[in-house]
Scaffold this motif. Structure first.
Motif: not given
Lengths: 63, 124, 909
Positions: C35-49
């Motif tokens: 379920i994490i294989s898309n750019g939006a989830i990837y961007a949201l996970s980087i928002a752990v910043y």
């Protein structure tokens, strides 16, 4: 879009972003003036920020 | 008893000359112009010796020779006449059961001598 | 104001929700439906910043310095624009070499150095414990504020007993969560899909919560942005915050931008989500605009909340808590609870990812290398479980360390200050990482020297003063220097003052770091393995996996020995599976006693690298591989190859293609030659036959005449006639053979002129008239009244016509023979047809009759007349004159031979 031209565009964009977010360009907009009731420098930074997001998105849009 | 010689060749002039020579030498002759005719003539004429050209229409000389040997005519003498003087042709002829071979053009005297040698006189 | 039990239930319930999401994510990943294989989830996970520093600290920072908080987010914006260039390269390198942490990356780049990996790990832990502490502090503080009856102003942070401190329980709960989803099993890729899904969810929660409270403050408590600004502008101390020059200064702004750029790229948790957890580098396309948009949104209401808080509370409330304090003071417990959950998201997300990343670094780059040194452990079985144990212990230890730091040291420091200290520590990795990525000359010694110099400077100029702020060291130390030596004053090193502490520290530490790294790199040489790694890293985008990657592992061992090493980390089944998979891909022999080739050794090493880091993997593999010494010459050769591998392999490919083509051509030529040879042989043999046959007749008849002088004249004539005929035949044959040879060799002189074909046809039929009469064959001419001239050699056309007419007569019906000759005009050509009423040409013979010595039919009567060269010669002539000669394909009786000749162009003269 592929390879070199994209990379060069992005690097140029990063350089522009760094320059726009710092002195001296920042100082030009760092005045007491208000735009739509908001501090000019704040509006300026948000505007540049938005523009960058759009440009990066366009540069990297799928193929 | 007169010996019989069957002449097989598709060249009319060669047939004419061979016919004359063999008759002159005291042989009874018959002629065939191609391979099929040759096999028929052997049946009909029952020769003692066949002068067999290698290059003929229908069946070539090798095939005729092979067929004759396969029919059990071991006493029949076969002399192959070949215009292609290559070693392989000679070897091929002997391999299919010819008794001897002669390369064209040949000496008529040598040919008569060869035929006589292959058909020794048996009594009167 | 909010009952404690409610806060506890909500907090625990929220963590439970995270558990559920992470669990579902892992299950989906196992089922192959990520379920994490898309750019939006990837961007949201980087928002752990965006941590609680962002969530609470930004407002605090804005309340002090206006837009001075912004560089922390503008830096990432700048970095994101070059993500596609830089991060993609890092992702490729890490994927290829199974690098799973920042420490491993640095260690691998500088020759798989355990020492460097360990140093990076120590620095990271040292620098990030305060940052973890910051999150715990935020959780603890907000928890206290939320339930405290006395109101936000009196929140006594850190004054509660340890065992009643929410921070402790938060730390333990987070440790449990992290262990479950971060260290469940050992995987070579070190991906944690469930964890990433939970983090992405948390990013969404904190954004929504912050936007809600921001909008509530701006439009609920006040009348929009301009209302807040207008009110603030009326108060001089607040009006200052509306510009930059009066508060922060451009120098600080610059240094904070630089600092956040480096930190954003190099923070272990950012590295974890952006590099290690990246599923597909194409996701960078989406994330490159979506992530900065996220940052923009989460910063939109910072200034309004800060100004609003100041307008309402003045200095009574810590600005770091405005986000929560505003709804509390307004009596909106539900909103406050939402804010608390958002803050909890920000804090827990950071803690989970950071501790996973750090635990990988500690286990792979620090503990395992040390453990593997002692032979006893290196030889033990099931080291995989040991690795996991090390990681779990590390996670608990990190959280407890963070908690301890928070209890002891964070009282006096604001959220932002703590965060910046961590940022500055992490920034020390930049010269080693970025230099290593783009400069082949960077060496192990250089990276080491730079790191040490940088971190020492950092410790002196930032960490030490933070201790004196907490009261551990004299308060005067930062300004007066240790032992009163002013040149060494942490805030004014070598007398440089006028800068804020962070800028000052960044300036000096970067100067020292970069300076030492460049100087030492330039001064000393690099070991062979370093040079190879340098080339591999710097040229990562230009080279696929090339030969240079594996050659350094030249050595000998058996597959069984390698399997033994592998088994200790992934179990017997996993090891067998990995080897079988390799065998299936490469068709290599993976029997126990088979020699392992360099590629397999490399494969096993990279599998191990995922579990224990590249340096340890190298050490492990070398316990079973007898490495052959590699000379400098060979290494230089490899490097040459490595850097030019693409051009080289392309050139090679081209060469081999050329070679293949050349050999194919040679083969073709050879075949042609052989064919020609065979044809020549056939030709000679056939010509011999054709010559011998008439000679046989001639000799036989001559000898008959010689031996029989008594023949009567008729007989004599009958024997002389064939001699003459056969001699003629011989002559004709010799002439035709020579003619054909001349034609084929191109030695014929052509007399080209405009020719009226009617004339040639008439001439040819006249010449053949005798033949026609002899055979009693009727001739029919079909000539048009007008006919354009053709360009031709009339003598040669005449020759062709004679041949065709001869053939026609020969094959025409013996009883009622008839031959027709026709002329007709077609596009640009005149066509001549010679038609007979004979048996025709059987289909099988149509092609071969134009071959030399292939005669049509089997008629005996005309044998001497044909040489078998007439048609080949005719076709050659017509071909040379630019026309075609063919036999009609009409089946049945009658044959038609046709040829064409090009119509002469009418010249003006």
């Amino acid at each position: 879009m592929s390879g070199r031209p994209t990379n060069a565009r992005l690097v140029a964009l990063a350089a522009a972003a760094f320059a726009l977010f710092n002195y001296p360009l920042l100082a030009v907009f760092d005045t007491d003036a208000l735009v739509l009731g908001l501090p000019l420098v704040w509006v300026y930074v948000l505007a540049v920020w938005t523009l960058l997001i759009v440009l990066v998105g366009l540069t990297l849009r799928d193929r | 008893m007169t010996r019989r010689v069957l002449i097989v060749d598709d060249e009319p002039n060669i047939v004419t000359s061979l016919e004359f020579i063999m008759r002159r030498s005291g042989f009874e002759t018959a002629v065939a112009r191609d391979g099929d005719q040759a096999l028929e003539e052997v049946e009909r004429f029952d020769p003692d010796l066949v002068l067999l050209d290698t290059m003929m229409p229908r069946r070539d000389g090798y095939e005729v020779c092979q067929t004759l040997r396969a029919q059990g005519r071991t006493d029949l003498r076969i002399v192959m006449l070949t215009a292609k003087g290559r070693e392989t042709e000679v070897a091929k002829g002997l391999a299919v059961g010819a008794d001897s071979y002669v390369t064209k053009p040949f000496s008529t005297r040598d040919l008569v001598a060869l035929v006589r040698e292959l058909l020794p006189e048996e009594g009167p | 104001m909010v009952p404690t039990w409610v806060v506890v239930v909500v907090s625990v319930g929220y963590l439970g929700l995270l558990f559920a999401i992470a669990y579902a994510g892992d299950r989906r990943a196992l089922a192959g439906r990520s379920i994490i294989s898309n750019g939006a989830i990837y961007a949201l996970s980087i928002a752990v910043y965006a941590t609680s520093w962002t969530y609470y600290g930004s407002v605090g920072s804005a309340a002090e310095g206006g837009i001075a908080w912004l560089p922390i987010y503008l830096g990432p914006m700048v970095v994101v624009t070059v993500w596609w260039v830089v991060l993609r390269k890092i992702i490729r390198i890490c994927r290829r070499d199974r690098i799973t942490s920042l420490a491993d990356f640095v260690a691998s780049r500088y020759g798989k150095s355990q020492l460097l990996g360990g140093l990076v790990t120590v620095i990271a832990v040292l620098g990030l414990v305060p940052y973890i502490a910051l999150q715990l502090k935020a959780i603890s503080t907000t928890f206290t504020i939320l339930r405290d009856e006395a109101g936000p102003a009196a929140a006594p942070v850190g004054s509660v007993p340890v065992l009643q401190d929410t921070g402790l329980y938060a730390a333990l709960l987070l440790a449990a969560f992290t262990i479950v989803f971060g260290t469940r099993h050992l995987d070579a890729t070190e991906r944690h899909e469930g964890m990433v899904a939970a983090i992405a969810f948390e990013s969404l929660v904190k954004l929504v919560a912050f936007l809600v409270v921001g909008a509530w403050v701006t439009f609920g408590l006040f009348d929009g942005f301009s209302d807040i600004v207008a009110r603030a502008a009326e108060r001089p101390e607040l009006a200052e915050l509306l510009t930059l020059r009066t508060t922060t200064g451009y120098g600080t702004f610059f240094w904070l931008t630089v600092l956040s750029m480096l930190a954003f790229l190099l923070l272990p948790r950012q590295w974890q989500v952006a590099v290690v957890e990246n599923v597909d580098e194409q996701h960078l396309r989406t994330a490159s605009w979506l992530f900065p948009l996220y940052l923009l949104l989460i910063n939109l209401f910072v200034l309004p909340i800060a100004l609003g808080g100041l307008l309402i509370f003045g200095d009574d409330v810590d600005a770091d808590t405005f986000v929560l304090a505003l709804p509390m003071a307004d009596g909106s417990p539900l909103l406050a609870l939402l804010v608390f959950v958002g803050g909890l998201s920000a804090a827990t997300g950071m803690v989970i990812v950071e501790t996973i990343a750090l635990s990988t670094m500690v286990s792979n780059s620090l503990v395992m290398p040390l453990l593997l040194r002692s032979r006893g452990i290196a030889g033990g079985r099931d080291l995989g479980r040991l690795v996991l144990l090390v990681r779990r212990v590390t996670i608990v230890a990190l959280l407890l360390l963070g908690f301890a730091y928070f209890r002891i040291a964070t009282d006096a420091l604001g959220l932002v200050q703590i965060g910046l200290i961590s940022f500055a520590a992490v920034a020390q990795f930049a010269p080693a990482v970025l230099g290593g990525l783009y400069w082949k000359g960077a060496t192990h010694a250089g990276a080491m020297a730079g790191l040490v110099a940088g971190i020492l400077t950092w410790g002196h100029t930032l960490l030490l003063p933070s201790f004196s702020d907490s009261g551990w060291l004299p308060r005067s130390l930062p300004v007066e220097g240790p032992f009163g030596i002013e040149l060494l004053a942490p805030y004014a090193l070598l007398g440089l003052d006028g800068l804020d502490p962070v800028s000052h520290a960044m300036l000096w530490s970067m100067l020292a770091n970069v300076g030492f790294m460049v100087a030492v790199s330039l001064a000393g040489g690099a070991r062979p393995v370093e040079r190879v790694q340098a080339a591999v890293f710097v040229d990562a985008m230009r080279r696929p996996r090339g030969p240079g990657d594996t050659v350094l592992l030249r050595g000998t061992t058996t597959v069984g020995a390698l399997q033994g090493v592998l088994e200790r980390f992934v179990g017997p089944g996993g090891a067998r599976e990995a080897l079988d998979g390799y065998a299936a891909r490469t068709a290599a022999d993976v029997g126990q006693d088979a020699d392992a080739d360099a590629d397999l050794i490399h494969h096993v090493e990279s599998l191990l690298a995922g579990a224990v880091g590249t340096a340890s993997a190298r050490a492990l593999v070398s316990t079973v591989v007898t490495e052959e010494p590699l000379g400098m010459d060979e290494v230089m050769e490899i490097l040459d190859e490595a850097s030019q591998v693409r051009a080289y392999s392309q050139a090679l490919e081209r060469k081999s293609a050329e070679l293949e083509e050349a050999s194919a051509e040679l083969r073709r030529a050879n075949e042609q030659l052989q064919e020609l040879d065979r044809l020549k042989d056939d030709f000679v043999s056939t010509v011999t036959h054709e010559l011998r046959t008439p000679l046989t007749s001639i000799r036989a008849f001559s000898e008959i005449l010689l031996d029989n002088p008594d023949l009567d004249p008729d007989e004599r004539h009958g024997f002389l006639r064939p001699i003459v005929d056969e001699t003629e035949r011989l002559t004709r044959l010799i002439n035709q053979v020579l003619d054909l040879a001349k034609l084929e060799a191109g030695g014929v002189e052509w007399h080209l002129a405009p020719v009226d074909l009617r004339e040639v046809v008439t001439a040819a039929t006249t010449a053949s008239a005798q033949l026609f009469r002899e055979r009693d064959v009727a001739l029919e001419l079909d000539l048009p009244t007008t006919l354009p001239d053709v360009t031709a050699d009339s003598d040669r056309v005449f020759q062709v016509l004679l041949n065709l007419l001869g053939n026609a007569v020969k094959f025409a019906d013996p009883e009622r023979g008839r031959v027709r000759v026709g002329l007709s005009v077609h596009a640009g050509e005149v066509q001549v047809d010679v038609e007979d009423n004979g048996p025709g040409v059987p289909e099988a013979e149509r092609k071969v009759i134009f071959d030399k010595f292939r005669q049509g039919g089997d008629t005996h009567r005309d044998r001497p007349a044909g040489t078998g060269l007439g048609l080949p010669i005719s076709r050659e002539i017509i071909g040379r004159l630019g026309g075609r000669l063919w036999v009609g394909e009409r089946p049945g009786p009658g044959a038609t031979f046709s040829f064409t000749l090009p119509i002469a162009r009418t010249e003006p003269s």
